[in-house]
Design a protein around this motif. Structure first.
Motif, PDB file in Angstrom:
ATOM      1  N   ASP A 126       0.825  -1.213   0.000  1.00  0.00           N
ATOM      2  CA  ASP A 126       0.000   0.000   0.000  1.00  0.00           C
ATOM      3  C   ASP A 126       0.857   1.260   0.000  1.00  0.00           C
ATOM      4  O   ASP A 126       0.524   2.259  -0.625  1.00  0.00           O
ATOM      5  CB  ASP A 126      -0.862   0.052   1.265  1.00  0.00           C
ATOM      6  CG  ASP A 126      -1.965  -0.967   1.238  1.00  0.00           C
ATOM      7  OD1 ASP A 126      -1.940  -1.822   0.337  1.00  0.00           O
ATOM      8  OD2 ASP A 126      -2.823  -0.908   2.120  1.00  0.00           O
TER       9      ASP A 126
ATOM     10  N   ARG B  57      -3.978   2.759   7.433  1.00  0.00           N
ATOM     11  CA  ARG B  57      -4.398   1.905   6.329  1.00  0.00           C
ATOM     12  C   ARG B  57      -5.904   1.999   6.167  1.00  0.00           C
ATOM     13  O   ARG B  57      -6.665   1.527   7.008  1.00  0.00           O
ATOM     14  CB  ARG B  57      -3.982   0.473   6.639  1.00  0.00           C
ATOM     15  CG  ARG B  57      -3.911  -0.388   5.432  1.00  0.00           C
ATOM     16  CD  ARG B  57      -2.960  -1.546   5.661  1.00  0.00           C
ATOM     17  NE  ARG B  57      -2.823  -2.279   4.414  1.00  0.00           N
ATOM     18  CZ  ARG B  57      -3.619  -3.279   4.086  1.00  0.00           C
ATOM     19  NH1 ARG B  57      -4.549  -3.688   4.905  1.00  0.00           N
ATOM     20  NH2 ARG B  57      -3.471  -3.889   2.932  1.00  0.00           N
ATOM     21  N   LYS B  58      -6.349   2.619   5.099  1.00  0.00           N
ATOM     22  CA  LYS B  58      -7.777   2.879   4.929  1.00  0.00           C
ATOM     23  C   LYS B  58      -8.481   1.664   4.330  1.00  0.00           C
ATOM     24  O   LYS B  58      -8.801   1.627   3.143  1.00  0.00           O
ATOM     25  CB  LYS B  58      -7.974   4.115   4.051  1.00  0.00           C
ATOM     26  CG  LYS B  58      -7.388   5.379   4.684  1.00  0.00           C
ATOM     27  CD  LYS B  58      -8.046   5.695   6.009  1.00  0.00           C
ATOM     28  CE  LYS B  58      -7.507   6.977   6.622  1.00  0.00           C
ATOM     29  NZ  LYS B  58      -7.983   7.192   7.995  1.00  0.00           N
ATOM     30  N   LYS B  86      -6.510   3.146  -2.819  1.00  0.00           N
ATOM     31  CA  LYS B  86      -5.526   4.179  -2.532  1.00  0.00           C
ATOM     32  C   LYS B  86      -5.242   4.938  -3.816  1.00  0.00           C
ATOM     33  O   LYS B  86      -5.091   4.332  -4.874  1.00  0.00           O
ATOM     34  CB  LYS B  86      -4.248   3.554  -1.993  1.00  0.00           C
ATOM     35  CG  LYS B  86      -3.347   4.540  -1.287  1.00  0.00           C
ATOM     36  CD  LYS B  86      -2.494   3.864  -0.248  1.00  0.00           C
ATOM     37  CE  LYS B  86      -1.771   4.875   0.602  1.00  0.00           C
ATOM     38  NZ  LYS B  86      -1.071   4.288   1.723  1.00  0.00           N
ATOM     39  N   GLN B  88      -2.600   7.626  -4.938  1.00  0.00           N
ATOM     40  CA  GLN B  88      -1.391   8.394  -4.657  1.00  0.00           C
ATOM     41  C   GLN B  88      -0.901   9.046  -5.947  1.00  0.00           C
ATOM     42  O   GLN B  88      -1.310   8.638  -7.038  1.00  0.00           O
ATOM     43  CB  GLN B  88      -0.304   7.449  -4.124  1.00  0.00           C
ATOM     44  CG  GLN B  88      -0.634   6.825  -2.773  1.00  0.00           C
ATOM     45  CD  GLN B  88      -0.418   7.789  -1.648  1.00  0.00           C
ATOM     46  OE1 GLN B  88      -1.344   8.494  -1.269  1.00  0.00           O
ATOM     47  NE2 GLN B  88       0.772   7.871  -1.107  1.00  0.00           N
TER      48      GLN B  88
END
Lengths: 169, 223
Positions: A126, B57-58, B86, B88
Motif C-alpha cells: 500500500d 491503512r484505509k 488508494k 497516490q
C-alpha cells in the motif's frame, strides 16, 4: 467477576491497535536489478574444473540507446556489476568497457550484452506502490573478446538480487 | 531494508497471556461439562472500524459473527466484506472482496456465561484487484507507466483460533479472537505480489496472524 474479564478484554485491543500503526518504510526497498558475476575457470592437477571469482577493472558501463557519457558505475575494480534493466521495453543492451584486473597492458576492451525478457508488474505494498520484475531472461546478442563466455545463471531478475549472469574469463 | 512489520510474536503472545490471566480470575460457577443452550449469538467486529480510523491503512470493512452453542462445542460462522483503495501521485489501486469462515470452538470453561475457547476455521475469500495507473520509477531508463486490469482471485485458508467472549451485561458480550492463518491455495495471477486477501492479509505470505474484537448480542433462547 465480570469486571476483571472486561478489563482484560480491552487491554489487548488497545495495545494491538497501537502496534498495528507501524508504517512501512520504502526508502531502502530492493528494486529488481540485474547482477553479473565475473569468474575464471581452471583445471586442477587432478583434472577437475574449478571456478573462481575474478575482478574486472571497469572503465565505463552504459545502456545502449542512452548517453554513452553517463556511466552506470564509477570507474573501479569489480567482482560483479549490478545494473538496472529497462522496464519500458522487452530488451536491454549494455556496453561494458573494461580490462581484466592484473592486465598490465591495460588495453580497454568492449563487450556488449543484449538481453530479452518478459516484464511482470507487481504490487509491493500500500505504501510503496508498484514495481517490475523480469522473467525468462535470455541473451539475444553477446559480443565479447575471444576466450570469454557468458552463462545465464538465474533467469528471473527480482527483488532477491541474486546473480543472474556469469561471465567467464 | 525490509518493510517494518508489527511484532507478530508480541501480537500472538500478549492476548494469550492475558486470556490465561483472565481465566484464572474467573470462578467456575457450575460443574456442568456441556454448554448451556442460550440461543444464537450475533457479533459485530469493532476492530474493522478501529482499523479504518486509527491506523493509516484505509481498509473499509465489516465483519459479522454468529455462534450457536451445542453440547460441548460452539458452531461458528463469520462473514465479512472489505474494500481497500488508494490514490497516490504515483499509483492507484483498488481491492474489493468478501470472505467467510466456518468452524468450531471448544469452551474451556465449565458453567457460567463466559467462554474461553480454542478452535479452528475453514475460510475462503473472493476478491479482485485492479490498478488504473501506476508508475514504476527508474532514474536511468526513465519511469514506466502502466495499468493492471481487473484480476479475480479466490483464496482458501485454515485458521487456529483462541479467544474470549465475556458476558458484560444481560445478553451482551465483548470478546476477542486471535487467529493464526495458513493459506492453502490462491487462484489467479500468483505474481502480483503483496495484494491483500480480504480476511487473510498479504497474498505474498503463506501465513498470517489476525485479531478481531467483537461485541455480541445473544438472542434469548426459549423452549
Amino acid at each position: 467477576m465480570k469486571i476483571p474479564c472486561c478489563k482484560y478484554l480491552l487491554i489487548p485491543a488497545l495495545l494491538l491497535l497501537t502496534v498495528s500503526c507501524a508504517e512501512e518504510d520504502c526508502t531502502n526497498l530492493d528494486d529488481p536489478l540485474l547482477t553479473i558475476e565475473f569468474k575464471t575457470r581452471s583445471t586442477t592437477a587432478a583434472g577437475q574444473q574449478r571456478e573462481r571469482d575474478t575482478s574486472l577493472v571497469v572503465r565505463h558501463v552504459y545502456g545502449v540507446g542512452m548517453s554513452p557519457q553517463d556511466s552506470l558505475v564509477r570507474p573501479g575494480t569489480y567482482r560483479n556489476l549490478i545494473l538496472p534493466v529497462n522496464q519500458r521495453t522487452d530488451t536491454t543492451s549494455f556496453r561494458i568497457l573494461y580490462y581484466p584486473a592484473g592486465d598490465t597492458s591495460r588495453t580497454v576492451r568492449t563487450g556488449t550484452i543484449s538481453l530479452r525478457y518478459r516484464r511482470q508488474s507487481f504490487f509491493v505494498s500500500d505504501v510503496c506502490g508498484f514495481n517490475v520484475r523480469f522473467n525468462d531472461l535470455d541473451t539475444i546478442r553477446v559480443v565479447m573478446p575471444p576466450n570469454q563466455s557468458l552463462v545465464i545463471f538465474k533467469n528471473t531478475v527480482d527483488e532477491a538480487n541474486t546473480p543472474n549472469i556469469r561471465i567467464y574469463f | 531494508m525490509k518493510p517494518i512489520r508489527p511484532i507478530s510474536g508480541f501480537i500472538f503472545s500478549l492476548p494469550v497471556l492475558l486470556l490465561l490471566t483472565c481465566v484464572c480470575g474467573m470462578a467456575q460457577t457450575a460443574p456442568a461439562d456441556t454448554l448451556p443452550q442460550r440461543g444464537i449469538r450475533l457479533g459485530f467486529d469493532l476492530s474493522r472500524i478501529a482499523n479504518y480510523y486509527i491506523t493509516g491503512r484505509k481498509v473499509q470493512g465489516l465483519e459479522f459473527s454468529a455462534d450457536l452453542a451445542h453440547p460441548k462445542l460452539l458452531y461458528v460462522a463469520e462473514a465479512g466484506v472489505a474494500s481497500i483503495s488508494k490514490n497516490q501521485p504515483g499509483y492507484q489501486f483498488a481491492t474489493n472482496g468478501y470472505y467467510g469462515r466456518l468452524g468450531i470452538e471448544r469452551n474451556m470453561l465449565k458453567g457460567g456465561k463466559d467462554v474461553m475457547f480454542f478452535g479452528a476455521r475453514y475460510a475462503f475469500g473472493v476478491f479482485n484487484f485492479q490498478s488504473d495507473r501506476f508508475v514504476a520509477p527508474d532514474r536511468y531508463w526513465g519511469d514506466f507507466e502502466s495499468s493492471i486490469g481487473q484480476q479475480n482471485f479466490t483464496a482458501h485458508w485454515l485458521e487456529g483460533v483462541s479467544g474470549l467472549k465475556g458476558n458484560v451485561w444481560q445478553n451482551f458480550y465483548l470478546g476477542f479472537t486471535v487467529r493464526f492463518k495458513y493459506r492453502v491455495s490462491l487462484s489467479g495471477d500468483q505474481g502480483l505480489g503483496s495484494i491483500t486477501i480480504p480476511g487473510f492479509g498479504d497474498a505474498a505470505r503463506r501465513s498470517a496472524f489476525g485479531f478481531n474484537y467483537y461485541v455480541f448480542y445473544q438472542i434469548p433462547f426459549r423452549k
